[in-house]
Write an enzyme that holds these catalytic residues in place. Structure first.
Site, PDB file in Angstrom:
ATOM      1  N   GLY A 181     -10.669   4.146   3.740  1.00  0.00           N
ATOM      2  CA  GLY A 181     -10.017   3.837   2.473  1.00  0.00           C
ATOM      3  C   GLY A 181      -8.588   3.392   2.643  1.00  0.00           C
ATOM      4  O   GLY A 181      -7.974   2.882   1.712  1.00  0.00           O
ATOM      5  N   GLN A 182      -8.037   3.595   3.828  1.00  0.00           N
ATOM      6  CA  GLN A 182      -6.639   3.218   4.060  1.00  0.00           C
ATOM      7  C   GLN A 182      -6.468   1.709   4.170  1.00  0.00           C
ATOM      8  O   GLN A 182      -5.350   1.208   4.128  1.00  0.00           O
ATOM      9  CB  GLN A 182      -6.102   3.934   5.313  1.00  0.00           C
ATOM     10  N   ARG A 190      -3.505   5.627  14.819  1.00  0.00           N
ATOM     11  CA  ARG A 190      -3.571   4.752  15.972  1.00  0.00           C
ATOM     12  C   ARG A 190      -4.322   3.447  15.728  1.00  0.00           C
ATOM     13  O   ARG A 190      -4.372   2.582  16.601  1.00  0.00           O
ATOM     14  CB  ARG A 190      -4.248   5.489  17.141  1.00  0.00           C
ATOM     15  N   LYS A 249       3.251  -1.255  14.312  1.00  0.00           N
ATOM     16  CA  LYS A 249       3.117   0.086  14.882  1.00  0.00           C
ATOM     17  C   LYS A 249       2.161   0.910  14.010  1.00  0.00           C
ATOM     18  O   LYS A 249       0.960   0.762  14.130  1.00  0.00           O
ATOM     19  CB  LYS A 249       4.497   0.743  14.999  1.00  0.00           C
ATOM     20  N   GLY A 277       0.444   5.681   8.742  1.00  0.00           N
ATOM     21  CA  GLY A 277      -0.378   6.685   8.043  1.00  0.00           C
ATOM     22  C   GLY A 277       0.235   8.068   7.957  1.00  0.00           C
ATOM     23  O   GLY A 277       0.887   8.426   6.971  1.00  0.00           O
ATOM     24  N   GLU A 278       0.019   8.884   8.979  1.00  0.00           N
ATOM     25  CA  GLU A 278       0.531  10.260   8.943  1.00  0.00           C
ATOM     26  C   GLU A 278       2.051  10.335   8.809  1.00  0.00           C
ATOM     27  O   GLU A 278       2.568  11.229   8.131  1.00  0.00           O
ATOM     28  CB  GLU A 278       0.117  11.016  10.203  1.00  0.00           C
TER      29      GLU A 278
END
Lengths: 177, 338
Positions: free
Chosen positions: B46-47, B88, B285, B288-289
């Site tokens: 979903g990202q 990643r 790069k 997300g987190e």
């Protein structure tokens, strides 16, 4: 018991046990799986559908309570001409990520726009407060509802008119969020 | 009364661990009509990863993202990918796809060099064409080149590659080495109101500035930042799993495990820092987190700014904040000389 509802413009009936919820009726008897089974206890809003113009948690309403009423689910929004403006905006602006909350969020938004065509940000936040989303942080949804409201007001095409649920007076007996 | 406070927090976050093997593989095949198929083992959650990976493949091949068909998440048909973990995917899977696409493109260049009568080093792939650098009028449509590669030259344009972040082993004595492929950086500022009679914290605005390398899809980067701030807000103020003495969870439902709703969520202003990382695909790069790392620190710093108390255990619930305010008042009263 026999239940007959008008769902997405079509009159449909089913014979169900009395404890059957509207959500189970929709998903398992009418195979309308757009409304999601999230928590199944009225916390998350993933099962939101519109009953007689009001957004309700389908998991908290018995099928029998919906008998004779008009129900709109996410499947009832798109037409042959294309997606509903809310669906289109949500798709194009990344308002949904994993998408599980999406049908509920869009139905809550539609119920809001049917009642208040040009809502304030506070009104949108209020209308979506019962829809939990774990991915997005809601911001693009809130912006998306504003954008869809503008689209609906500027282009009242036959396609968008057809999907509008006629506004009905609030029914006090309905389980409301 | 409500007291306004502002807090700031910065972070760095490592991307592409190298202490264990961390590879992604990819296969890119250019079809006879100039579209392409990408095989990757990663999954979309979903990202928007597959959208970003399509953009990377399209950029390398000089075609449009809509021309890319991605087959993903099937270990029977797709090359190995370490997973949609550790922020990643854009960095490592993206590098693998960019390299595989470049290999397929090299085959197209060999075919086009015969068609256009120039060396392969003079060619570039752009706007659905293989063209001579500096002379875009001298070109051939990629569909024509690809068809010729398949049917005339007998060299179907297929590339495969894998990428594993370069490793420098950690020195057992000093612990030094290169443990990660690259690093991302961010600063967030939270503006909040604290009610000093109830301890309730309301977050009004969060400004989040993130260096994620090249933002391949800025809209999706914003989506990640907004979602990260939202998770950081829940971590800071609301979300806590409670257990009884037998280890049973006391709050297993969404009515008592409280996560933020639209009414809790502040306005998030995202700022994407202009940046380019040499080791990433087209300079990218990760985002997300990292997007949720500084939020709780910025909010608790803002609480200190507003009411002068340090919250050292999360979540900073109204009860905890009020207890800290009362303790501070009691301490201040003690210090007044009789």
């Amino acid at each position: 018991m026999n239940v007959t509802i008008t769902v997405n413009g079509e009159v449909r009936s089913a014979s169900v046990p009395p404890e059957t919820t509207l959500l189970v009726l929709l998903r398992e008897h009418f195979l309308l799986t757009g409304a999601k089974t999230g928590c199944d206890v009225g916390d998350c809003g993933a099962c939101t559908v519109i009953v007689d113009g009001k957004a309700v948690n389908a998991c908290l309403m018995l099928a029998g309570q919906a008998d004779g009423r008009t129900v709109t689910t996410i499947e009832g929004l798109a037409t042959r001409e294309g997606l509903h403006p809310l669906q289109k905006v949500f798709e194009e602006t990344g308002a949904l990520q994993c998408g599980f909350c999406g049908p509920g969020v869009i139905m809550s938004s539609k119920a809001l726009l049917d009642e208040i065509p040009n809502p304030t940000t506070a009104e949108i936040r209020n209308a979506l407060a019962g829809n939990l989303c774990r991915c997005t942080g809601y911001q693009k949804m809130i912006e998306g509802v504003h954008e869809a409201a503008e689209m609906l007001q500027s282009t009242t095409t036959p396609a968008t008119l057809a999907t509008k649920t006629p506004a009905t007076p609030a029914l006090a007996a309905l389980p409301q969020r | 009364m409500k007291r306004r406070g502002r807090g700031i927090a910065s972070m760095w976050y490592p991307v592409g661990f190298t202490v264990a093997a961390n590879p992604s593989g990819a296969v890119v095949k250019v079809n006879e009509d100039g579209t392409a198929v990408v095989l990757t083992g990663t999954v979309e959650t979903g990202q928007g990863a597959l959208g970003v990976l399509s953009q990377i493949a399209a950029e390398a091949l000089g075609i449009a993202p809509n021309d890319i068909h991605i087959v993903s998440g099937d270990t029977d048909t797709c090359p190995m990918d370490t997973g949609a973990i550790a922020s990643r995917t854009t960095y490592i899977t993206g590098n693998a796809i960019a390299a595989a696409a470049a290999e397929a493109r090299d085959t197209l260049f060999e075919v086009a060099s015969q068609m256009l009568g120039v060396k392969t080093s003079q060619l570039e792939a752009k706007d659905h064409k293989i063209q001579v650098k500096g002379f875009p009028a001298r070109s051939a449509p990629i569909a024509d080149v690809a068809l010729r590669a398949h049917l005339v030259n007998g060299t179907p344009p297929i590339g495969s590659a894998s990428w594993n972040p370069p490793t420098v082993p950690l020195d057992p004595e000093t612990g030094q080495g290169k443990p990660f492929g690259t690093y991302v950086y961010a600063t967030q500022i939270a503006e909040i109101d604290v009610d000093d009679e109830t301890g309730e914290v309301e977050v009004l605005r969060v400004t989040a500035s993130h260096d994620c390398g090249t933002a391949i899809n800025p809209m999706l980067v914003e989506g990640q930042i907004e979602g990260g701030v939202f998770m950081g807000l829940g971590f800071a103020l609301q979300e806590e799993i409670l257990f009884d003495k037998q280890g049973r969870q006391l709050n297993p439902n969404l009515t008592n495990y409280i996560m933020p709703t639209t009414l809790d969520m502040p306005v998030v202003e995202s700022d994407i820092v202009d940046s380019y990382d040499e080791t990433g695909p087209f300079g990218a790069k990760a985002v997300g987190e990292p997007s949720l790392v500084p939020t709780a620190a910025a909010i608790t710093n803002a609480i200190y700014d507003a009411v002068g108390v340090r919250i050292t255990a999360l979540p900073a619930t109204a009860e905890r904040v009020l207890a800290a305010i009362k303790a501070k008042r009691a301490m201040e009263q003690k210090q007044i000389p009789a």
